[in-house]
Write a protein that holds these residues in place. Structure first.
Motif, PDB file in Angstrom:
ATOM      1  N   SER A   1    -116.540  -7.540  31.188  1.00 51.98           N
ATOM      2  CA  SER A   1    -115.247  -7.755  30.554  1.00 51.98           C
ATOM      3  C   SER A   1    -114.729  -9.086  31.043  1.00 51.98           C
TER       4      SER A   1
ATOM      5  N   SER B   1    -111.615 -11.649  31.043  1.00 55.71           N
ATOM      6  CA  SER B   1    -110.187 -11.648  30.795  1.00 55.71           C
ATOM      7  C   SER B   1    -109.595 -12.982  31.175  1.00 55.71           C
TER       8      SER B   1
ATOM      9  N   ASP C   1     -98.371  -8.078  35.693  1.00 57.63           N
ATOM     10  CA  ASP C   1     -99.414  -8.221  34.686  1.00 57.63           C
ATOM     11  C   ASP C   1     -98.845  -8.571  33.314  1.00 57.63           C
TER      12      ASP C   1
ATOM     13  N   THR D   1    -106.696  -9.777  27.445  1.00 56.66           N
ATOM     14  CA  THR D   1    -108.154  -9.798  27.413  1.00 56.66           C
ATOM     15  C   THR D   1    -108.607 -10.674  26.264  1.00 56.66           C
TER      16      THR D   1
ATOM     17  N   ALA E   1    -115.646  -7.502  40.686  1.00 55.62           N
ATOM     18  CA  ALA E   1    -114.912  -8.543  39.964  1.00 55.62           C
ATOM     19  C   ALA E   1    -114.939  -9.846  40.744  1.00 55.62           C
TER      20      ALA E   1
ATOM     21  N   VAL F   1    -112.974 -13.969  40.395  1.00 52.23           N
ATOM     22  CA  VAL F   1    -111.898 -14.710  39.744  1.00 52.23           C
ATOM     23  C   VAL F   1    -112.067 -16.197  40.005  1.00 52.23           C
TER      24      VAL F   1
ATOM     25  N   VAL G   1    -111.433 -13.999  34.737  1.00 55.96           N
ATOM     26  CA  VAL G   1    -111.901 -12.841  35.492  1.00 55.96           C
ATOM     27  C   VAL G   1    -113.190 -12.323  34.872  1.00 55.96           C
TER      28      VAL G   1
ATOM     29  N   ARG H   1    -115.497  -8.927  35.349  1.00 55.73           N
ATOM     30  CA  ARG H   1    -115.560  -7.631  36.020  1.00 55.73           C
ATOM     31  C   ARG H   1    -116.623  -6.779  35.349  1.00 55.73           C
TER      32      ARG H   1
ATOM     33  N   ARG I   1    -107.528  -6.031  42.132  1.00 58.37           N
ATOM     34  CA  ARG I   1    -106.992  -5.277  40.995  1.00 58.37           C
ATOM     35  C   ARG I   1    -108.026  -5.104  39.887  1.00 58.37           C
ATOM     36  N   HIS I   2    -108.760  -6.178  39.593  1.00 59.86           N
ATOM     37  CA  HIS I   2    -109.732  -6.093  38.498  1.00 59.86           C
ATOM     38  C   HIS I   2    -110.984  -5.302  38.885  1.00 59.86           C
TER      39      HIS I   2
ATOM     40  N   ILE J   1    -109.954  -1.835  38.193  1.00 58.71           N
ATOM     41  CA  ILE J   1    -109.964  -1.566  36.761  1.00 58.71           C
ATOM     42  C   ILE J   1    -111.390  -1.270  36.288  1.00 58.71           C
TER      43      ILE J   1
END
Length: 254
Positions: free
Chosen positions: A5, A7, A18, A23, A115, A117, A129, A131, A244-245, A248
């Motif tokens: 994914s 983002s 956020d 995305t 993830a 960044v 990002v 992930r 955080r990611h 997720i």
């Protein structure tokens, strides 16, 4: 096959919200994070000599330095090749923040996410990002239980592979993570592990040996392209975006 994914969101640090994250690409690629870039066949482990190239620990000039204070976008009028990502112009180093997370850590039904960044000056103040869900099989198709340690280490490996950092015009990648396991394992413990034949003590083999050897192969690959890698241990608060990611990714199959 596991998909990424991708983002993009406004560059923020601890305490930010956020509200502006969106995305731009989710599940639209069939690229597998299990690819080992040291060999054309991703399921055929490259048998390089472990320990040819060892990463080093990144030592910040000041103990109060943070990723945001030390690494700022380089807005040069004539960037090298492609714009350097998240760089310190004085250090000629590039920053990637990585993290992993695991739900039901170590259990047979554990779910773990990874993830990393990074940021591009052309997209400032936005960051990118990547992930993905941690695999439960290695490159030899052997099963491994998902753990937070494996997720953190796997994120650090994949950060070395995607995108193709060799075109960015810097000579050192700094991987910042709140994982002591990754930083000390890569820069200190691994020397003794290799010396002792991948044993921590009699009857106690090194965990995640497959990933540690994969990491060393990535160090060798990048070194041949003129890029060294350093690891920076930062607090979880300073690694909030990657953390955080990773969570997720662990909470849902991407």
């Amino acid at each position: 096959m596991c998909v990424f994914s991708y983002s993009i969101g406004e560059l923020r640090w601890a305490g930010d919200t956020d509200s502006n994250v969106k995305t731009i690409h989710a599940g639209g690629t069939s690229v597998s994070p299990m690819r080992d870039y040291t060999n054309s066949n991703p399921m055929n482990v490259f048998k390089a000599k472990s320990g040819q190239i060892f990463p080093k620990a990144f030592i910040s000039p000041d103990s109060e330095d943070t990723p945001r204070s030390l690494f700022r976008p380089s807005m040069e009028e004539e960037p090298k090749l492609l714009p350097s990502e998240w760089t310190s112009s004085s250090l000629n180093k590039f920053l990637v923040c990585t993290d992993g997370a695991c739900l039901r850590n170590g259990a047979h039904d554990a779910n773990a996410g990874c993830a990393f960044v990074f940021a591009r000056p052309s997209k400032w103040p936005y960051f990118n990002v990547v992930r993905f869900l941690l695999e439960d099989r290695d490159l030899n198709n052997q099963m491994h239980r998902r753990t937070s340690n494996r997720a953190e280490l796997r994120a650090a490996i994949h950060a070395c592979q995607v995108p193709e950092w060799t075109r960015e015009g810097f000579d050192t990648m700094v991987i910042a993570t709140d994982s002591e396991y990754v930083v000390k394992g890569a820069t200190e413990w691994i020397h003794d592990w290799i010396k002792n034949g991948w044993w921590r003590s009699p009857g106690n083999p090194v965990e995640d040996r497959d990933l540690w050897e994969w990491l060393l192969r990535e160090m060798d690959r990048l070194a041949k392209m003129g890029i060294s890698v350093e690891y920076w241990h930062i607090s979880r608060k300073l690694n909030e975006i990657a953390d955080r990611h990773a969570k997720i990714a662990a909470r849902k199959r991407l």
